[in-house]
Scaffold this motif. Sequence first.
Motif, mmCIF file in Angstrom:
data_model
loop_
_atom_site.group_PDB
_atom_site.id
_atom_site.type_symbol
_atom_site.label_atom_id
_atom_site.label_comp_id
_atom_site.label_asym_id
_atom_site.label_seq_id
_atom_site.Cartn_x
_atom_site.Cartn_y
_atom_site.Cartn_z
ATOM 1 N N ILE A 1 17.276 -43.130 16.395
ATOM 2 C CA ILE A 1 18.564 -42.054 16.264
ATOM 3 C C ILE A 1 19.020 -42.117 15.176
ATOM 4 C CG2 ILE A 1 18.612 -41.809 18.978
ATOM 5 C CD1 ILE A 1 21.249 -43.303 18.684
ATOM 6 N N PHE A 2 19.411 -41.016 14.536
ATOM 7 C CA PHE A 2 20.325 -41.221 13.409
ATOM 8 C C PHE A 2 21.839 -41.049 14.313
ATOM 9 C CE2 PHE A 2 17.018 -38.677 11.099
ATOM 10 C CZ PHE A 2 16.761 -39.828 9.921
ATOM 11 N N SER A 3 22.707 -42.040 13.699
ATOM 12 C CA SER A 3 23.821 -42.241 14.300
ATOM 13 C C SER A 3 24.940 -41.937 13.371
ATOM 14 C CB SER A 3 24.170 -43.517 14.900
ATOM 15 O OG SER A 3 25.214 -43.858 15.441
ATOM 16 N N VAL A 4 25.855 -40.859 13.461
ATOM 17 C CA VAL A 4 26.762 -40.423 12.550
ATOM 18 C C VAL A 4 28.088 -40.578 13.262
ATOM 19 C CG1 VAL A 4 27.648 -38.433 11.330
ATOM 20 C CG2 VAL A 4 25.109 -38.548 11.762
ATOM 21 N N ARG A 5 28.898 -41.401 12.696
ATOM 22 C CA ARG A 5 30.280 -41.873 13.527
ATOM 23 C C ARG A 5 31.627 -41.461 12.672
ATOM 24 N NH1 ARG A 5 29.582 -47.012 16.705
ATOM 25 N NH2 ARG A 5 31.180 -46.357 17.697
ATOM 26 N N ILE A 6 32.498 -40.871 13.130
ATOM 27 C CA ILE A 6 33.840 -40.415 12.635
ATOM 28 C C ILE A 6 34.830 -40.481 13.612
ATOM 29 C CG2 ILE A 6 33.450 -38.233 12.544
ATOM 30 C CD1 ILE A 6 34.850 -38.000 9.812
ATOM 31 N N ALA A 7 36.063 -40.962 13.271
ATOM 32 C CA ALA A 7 37.041 -40.808 14.251
ATOM 33 C C ALA A 7 37.323 -39.398 14.873
ATOM 34 C CB ALA A 7 38.368 -41.643 13.907
ATOM 35 N N GLY A 8 37.224 -39.180 16.262
ATOM 36 C CA GLY A 8 37.207 -37.875 16.664
ATOM 37 C C GLY A 8 36.119 -37.290 16.866
ATOM 38 N N ASN A 9 34.889 -37.746 16.059
ATOM 39 C CA ASN A 9 33.607 -36.937 16.204
ATOM 40 C C ASN A 9 33.824 -35.550 15.919
ATOM 41 O OD1 ASN A 9 34.348 -38.007 19.311
ATOM 42 N ND2 ASN A 9 33.787 -35.629 19.556
ATOM 43 N N PHE A 10 34.290 -35.020 14.852
ATOM 44 C CA PHE A 10 34.321 -33.867 14.212
ATOM 45 C C PHE A 10 33.417 -33.313 13.111
ATOM 46 C CE2 PHE A 10 37.501 -36.345 11.721
ATOM 47 C CZ PHE A 10 37.342 -35.550 10.424
ATOM 48 N N VAL A 11 33.233 -32.255 12.765
ATOM 49 C CA VAL A 11 32.270 -32.043 12.023
ATOM 50 C C VAL A 11 32.934 -31.776 10.514
ATOM 51 C CG1 VAL A 11 30.697 -30.112 11.251
ATOM 52 C CG2 VAL A 11 30.718 -31.057 13.697
ATOM 53 N N ASN A 12 32.479 -31.951 9.544
ATOM 54 C CA ASN A 12 32.654 -31.328 8.107
ATOM 55 C C ASN A 12 31.359 -31.262 7.342
ATOM 56 O OD1 ASN A 12 31.917 -34.073 7.076
ATOM 57 N ND2 ASN A 12 33.940 -34.736 6.964
ATOM 58 N N GLN A 13 31.546 -30.899 6.253
ATOM 59 C CA GLN A 13 30.310 -30.547 5.520
ATOM 60 C C GLN A 13 29.356 -31.534 5.072
ATOM 61 O OE1 GLN A 13 31.239 -28.712 1.606
ATOM 62 N NE2 GLN A 13 29.158 -27.705 1.329
ATOM 63 N N ASP A 14 29.931 -32.809 4.983
ATOM 64 C CA ASP A 14 29.029 -33.957 4.796
ATOM 65 C C ASP A 14 28.384 -34.383 5.879
ATOM 66 O OD1 ASP A 14 29.920 -34.448 1.941
ATOM 67 O OD2 ASP A 14 31.776 -35.201 2.716
ATOM 68 N N ILE A 15 29.020 -34.368 7.091
ATOM 69 C CA ILE A 15 28.309 -34.448 8.508
ATOM 70 C C ILE A 15 27.316 -33.267 8.714
ATOM 71 C CG2 ILE A 15 28.625 -34.382 11.006
ATOM 72 C CD1 ILE A 15 31.284 -36.041 10.328
ATOM 73 N N LEU A 16 27.650 -32.135 8.336
ATOM 74 C CA LEU A 16 26.510 -31.108 8.588
ATOM 75 C C LEU A 16 25.266 -31.345 7.577
ATOM 76 C CD1 LEU A 16 28.711 -27.926 8.777
ATOM 77 C CD2 LEU A 16 27.280 -28.883 10.573
ATOM 78 N N GLY A 17 25.486 -31.791 6.314
ATOM 79 C CA GLY A 17 24.523 -32.109 5.430
ATOM 80 C C GLY A 17 23.609 -33.185 6.102
ATOM 81 N N SER A 18 24.324 -34.317 6.528
ATOM 82 C CA SER A 18 23.613 -35.671 7.297
ATOM 83 C C SER A 18 22.488 -34.890 8.484
ATOM 84 C CB SER A 18 24.590 -36.523 7.788
ATOM 85 O OG SER A 18 25.257 -37.033 6.641
#
Length: 211
Positions: free
Chosen positions: A76-93
């Motif tokens: 799996i690709f695991s993307v982690r940020i406090a509060g599991n919200f979306v921003n442009q960098d996360i969308l790019g990932s």
Amino acid sequence: MKAHTFETQTTITPDKALDILKEGNQRFVNNLKANRDLLSQVNDTRAGQWPFAVILSCIDSRTSAELIFDQGLGDIFSVRIAGNFVNQDILGSMEFGCNVAGSKLVVVLGHTKCGALKGGLDSAAIEGLGMDNLNHLIGHFDHIIKDIINDGEERSSKNEDLLERLNQSNVKNALDEIRSQSSTLKKLEDEGKIKIVGANYDVETGVVTWI
């Protein structure tokens, strides 16, 4: 159990990817593990990676996606940020994970008793601590809180009902933003090439429920 290859990844459908995660969480809850040789998986993935899912989760130390879904290296690709919200960098990932690397599933994973969401509810107290970047982070939840709080209801992390409603609404908001802010992921979903789903992890039981 070996790491995924290009061939095995291409045979996984979005529905199958979801089933793999559900089965993995069931093993986790029952204190079972798939038989994996992790050092062998290091060797299997040295030439490339073929994960079947992208999971956005919180940085909370209790919510490691690899553990609670019983997945190994390269799965799996695991993307982690406090509060599991979306921003442009996360969308790019996420776009990289699905449109470039071939993942079939996007999961937004919230969890109970989330400290970031508690901070959003207690923003006035947090702001008094003078941590500018943390203040910015918890500000992401303010519009959701204003939408779900009832007239006269206490805005506080001690209000457990409000905290859990915020958790659920925050996941749904992230799903909406993925679809509205990434035409790439929306197109892949519309074409049936990926699924975009929400889930919630209970830190008391280890159980993942699907939204």
